[in-house]
Enzyme design. Structure first.
Site, PDB file in Angstrom:
ATOM      1  N   CYS B  98       9.796  -5.907  82.331  1.00  0.00           N
ATOM      2  CA  CYS B  98       8.785  -5.641  81.312  1.00  0.00           C
ATOM      3  C   CYS B  98       7.680  -4.835  82.012  1.00  0.00           C
ATOM      4  O   CYS B  98       7.359  -5.099  83.170  1.00  0.00           O
ATOM      5  CB  CYS B  98       8.227  -6.961  80.801  1.00  0.00           C
ATOM      6  N   HIS B 234       4.238  -0.660  76.022  1.00  0.00           N
ATOM      7  CA  HIS B 234       4.465  -1.927  76.726  1.00  0.00           C
ATOM      8  C   HIS B 234       5.730  -2.569  76.170  1.00  0.00           C
ATOM      9  O   HIS B 234       5.753  -2.978  75.009  1.00  0.00           O
ATOM     10  CB  HIS B 234       3.259  -2.862  76.518  1.00  0.00           C
ATOM     11  N   ASN B 325       7.619  -7.519  85.835  1.00  0.00           N
ATOM     12  CA  ASN B 325       8.470  -8.713  86.031  1.00  0.00           C
ATOM     13  C   ASN B 325       9.682  -8.292  86.859  1.00  0.00           C
ATOM     14  O   ASN B 325      10.713  -7.908  86.297  1.00  0.00           O
ATOM     15  CB  ASN B 325       8.986  -9.265  84.690  1.00  0.00           C
ATOM     16  N   GLY B 374      -4.665  -4.458  77.678  1.00  0.00           N
ATOM     17  CA  GLY B 374      -5.561  -5.496  77.165  1.00  0.00           C
ATOM     18  C   GLY B 374      -5.007  -6.016  75.856  1.00  0.00           C
ATOM     19  O   GLY B 374      -3.809  -6.042  75.646  1.00  0.00           O
ATOM     20  N   SER B 380      -7.851  -1.180  77.419  1.00  0.00           N
ATOM     21  CA  SER B 380      -6.888  -1.212  78.508  1.00  0.00           C
ATOM     22  C   SER B 380      -7.521  -0.451  79.673  1.00  0.00           C
ATOM     23  O   SER B 380      -8.512   0.260  79.486  1.00  0.00           O
ATOM     24  CB  SER B 380      -5.574  -0.547  78.086  1.00  0.00           C
ATOM     25  N   HIS B 399      -1.832  -7.745  85.793  1.00  0.00           N
ATOM     26  CA  HIS B 399      -1.014  -6.990  84.831  1.00  0.00           C
ATOM     27  C   HIS B 399      -1.594  -6.950  83.432  1.00  0.00           C
ATOM     28  O   HIS B 399      -1.171  -6.135  82.632  1.00  0.00           O
ATOM     29  CB  HIS B 399       0.415  -7.525  84.821  1.00  0.00           C
ATOM     30  N   GLY B 400      -2.533  -7.811  83.111  1.00  0.00           N
ATOM     31  CA  GLY B 400      -3.068  -7.786  81.754  1.00  0.00           C
ATOM     32  C   GLY B 400      -4.112  -8.850  81.544  1.00  0.00           C
ATOM     33  O   GLY B 400      -4.594  -9.458  82.503  1.00  0.00           O
ATOM     34  N   ALA B 401      -4.430  -9.107  80.297  1.00  0.00           N
ATOM     35  CA  ALA B 401      -5.512 -10.033  80.007  1.00  0.00           C
ATOM     36  C   ALA B 401      -5.052 -11.493  80.084  1.00  0.00           C
ATOM     37  O   ALA B 401      -5.745 -12.343  80.618  1.00  0.00           O
ATOM     38  CB  ALA B 401      -6.075  -9.741  78.623  1.00  0.00           C
TER      39      ALA B 401
END
Lengths: 141, 476
Positions: B98, B234, B325, B374, B380, B399-401
């Site tokens: 991902c 994404h 991942n 985000g 983002s 990697h993100g929020a």
């Protein structure tokens, strides 16, 4: 008076926990499947029209729950279906089940997220003090 | 999380000393506020990972770490095959590779705003999204094997994109060592109708504008200026990757006792790298990575077609593609010695610093673009791998929020239509087949991505380069 099969989702920070309970192990497994469906969409919107047979064998009951939920994930993904009713029988770690549902209709079903797989996180299959069975794990969405 | 068991090593670095079964310490990179907000399960999962055989240096958690399954989301751990190290299907997860890719549209904000609604509608019509959606590409057995071996390189050969795209993808679009024969028939069948689909849940295609620049030199190297419009995608390896995860988790759980591995948590299912099962998983997982790279490449092609319809002559160039991942075979220096390690990143982004040999030459001086998603209503970020990050966490960043609340709670609090209307009032157009899906992904269901990237920046993992503000979001 508790119903034969009950189901609920429980909170997990990233994903969704699914839990079924029933008088028998098979009913608890059917409940866990309903809980997983409810993480995808409202099962009441899905007509129990077409039947799919599912067979699993595993070395223990917890692995059998993971296999059962993953078999449903596979059937949903490859048949483009959603399910809303389950009849399960279990004997000696063999599961034979029928799942009823219909093809995905996005406008009708409003599915929120597909389930990628059933995990071993929070996995438990147990008989409670009152004799009822519980079957639960976290599914990745 | 209670801080009592942690030792602070710097303002953004916290150490969980090795105790009990832990072979190495745990290290969490985060501000005090972020750590205090983390679930205690994160510490438990960091400690569990630290107990796995052959782990090197430490079990790391990134600033966006949260309760995952087996590994924490935001977990990084490297293993040495020569020290009995393992590869963990649980440490990679279901959605193999991902990731996020960002394309530069060469359009400016005003041009896109003038056509915003039409662009949203055309993208929504072109991008298969949501539960049960199918793609237009159906591979036969030979085509599937070629895709699993070739990744984005295969997709480009099939006409989806250009050679220039491949330079801007990790491993140049194709990870070596993929073994299609290790991928089950069920996994192939799940992928039959899913090539070139976005998926659902937190996956999206978003049109974004550069709203702020933090690092002018890196922004210039990435070709970004304020007001530039980009597209970020994404998504991951779709049903094929999910089924590979399912197949090998089960096999590794059952095989672990025979391999002498006592799993602290079954979800950490793993096998020795030097075992037939470990090698078979590596082959299948790499095929899953290639599937994700091919999938994002096809989606890029569809996005290019949509843009060309609305903006004739538009040419979208790939800025970069990251996977979050994965388990990747990389060379790292540990205590002065070069070692070949298998680095697991579960909800963590590879973030190689300036000068790394694997970067495209135009990024060599500033470091690898690190693409951080985000929530759909907030922002983002694009970061750059920091110098010295290899010594800190094997060249990794956030990697993100991360979610702030469960999907159930989000669904209870918000209605999808109201979320769409509220965002439209702020100039952000959402297109999604599922009202409930939008509610579950409501902006406030996610943590503050700004705090996460600030912590990554200040911990020395990756430098902030630009902030991206959403204009259009296609949600599955």
């Amino acid at each position: 008076m508790k119903r034969e099969t009950e189901w609920e989702t429980f909170a997990h920070e990233a994903d969704v926990g699914v839990r079924g309970s029933g008088i028998t192990l098979a009913e608890a497994f059917a409940g866990a499947a309903m809980a997983m469906m409810s993480a995808i969409c409202d099962p009441a919107r899905v007509a129990a029209r077409d039947a799919v047979t599912v067979v699993c064998t595993a070395p223990n009951e917890e692995m059998l729950l993971v296999d059962w939920l993953n078999a449903l994930v596979y059937e949903m993904a490859t048949r483009h279906m959603l399910f809303s009713r389950f009849e399960v029988s279990i004997g000696d770690r063999h599961l034979l089940a029928t799942a009823w549902g219909e093809p995905v209709d996005v406008a009708k079903h409003q599915p929120a997220a597909e389930v990628k797989g059933a995990s071993f996180c929070e996995l438990a299959v147990r008989q409670e003090a009152d004799g009822r069975w519980t079957a639960q794990c976290v599914v990745d969405v | 999380m209670d801080l009592a068991k942690l030792k602070q090593r710097g303002p953004f670095e916290w150490v969980l000393p090795a105790t009990g079964r832990m072979r190495v310490p745990g290290v969490i990179f985060a501000s005090r506020e972020l750590i205090e907000g983390m679930d205690a399960k994160v510490r438990e999962q960091v400690a569990n990972v630290a107990s796995l055989p052959g782990i090197v240096a430490a079990s790391y958690a990134m600033p966006d770490a949260h309760w995952g399954y087996g590994f924490p989301i935001g977990g990084v751990a490297a293993f040495d095959a020569d020290d009995g190290g393992v590869v963990s299907a649980g440490g990679v997860g279901f959605d193999i590779s991902c990731g996020v890719r960002t394309l530069h549209t060469r359009l400016k904000l005003a041009e896109v705003e003038a056509q915003q609604a039409r662009l949203a509608d055309v993208l929504y019509a072109c991008i298969p999204a949501g539960v049960g959606s199918t793609g237009g590409i159906h591979l036969d057995a030979a085509g599937m094997a070629a895709m699993l071996k070739g990744g984005a390189r295969w997709a480009v050969q099939e006409g989806y994109g250009t050679e220039a795209d491949l330079i801007h993808i990790e491993e140049f679009g194709c990870v070596a060592g993929a073994d299609p024969a290790a991928v089950s028939e069920q996994a192939r069948k799940r992928q039959r109708d899913e090539m070139g689909t976005l998926g659902s849940g937190n996956h999206y295609l978003e049109v974004q504008a550069v709203s702020e620049i933090f690092d002018a030199a890196a922004a210039k190297a990435y070709g970004l200026a304020v007001g530039d419009v980009v597209v970020s995608i994404h998504c991951g390896s779709r049903g094929l990757g999910h089924q590979i995860g399912t197949d090998f988790l089960r096999e590794m759980v059952l095989a672990a006792p025979g391999a002498g591995i006592a799993l602290p948590d079954r979800e950490l299912a793993c096998a020795p790298l030097k075992s037939a099962l470990g090698q078979r998983y590596l082959g299948a997982m790499r095929a899953g990575i290639n599937c994700a790279l091919a999938n994002r490449q096809i989606l890029s092609h569809l996005a290019r077609q949509a843009f060309a319809e609305v903006f004739p002559g538009a040419r979208l160039s790939l800025l970069y593609d990251v996977s979050h991942n994965t388990c990747k075979e990389e060379m790292h220096t540990v205590d002065g010695r070069r070692r070949r390690l298998f680095v697991h990143r579960k909800g963590a982004t590879r973030a190689f610093g300036p000068g790394h040999a694997d970067l495209p030459h135009e990024y060599a001086k500033v470091g690898q673009p690190v693409l951080i998603g985000g929530s759909m209503g907030t922002a983002s970020y694009i970061l750059a791998g920091a110098a010295g990050t290899e010594e800190r966490a094997f060249g990794s960043a956030c990697h993100g929020a991360g979610r702030a609340m469960s999907r159930h709670e989000a669904m209870r609090r918000w209605h999808g239509r109201a979320v769409v209307d509220e965002l439209a009032g702020r100039g952000i157009l959402i297109r999604s087949p599922s009202s409930r899906g939008v509610a579950e992904e409501a902006p406030l269901a996610y943590k503050d991505v700004g705090a996460v990237v600030d912590a990554s920046d200040r911990a020395g993992l990756a430098r902030k380069v630009v902030r991206l503000s959403p204009l259009v979001c296609i949600k599955g």
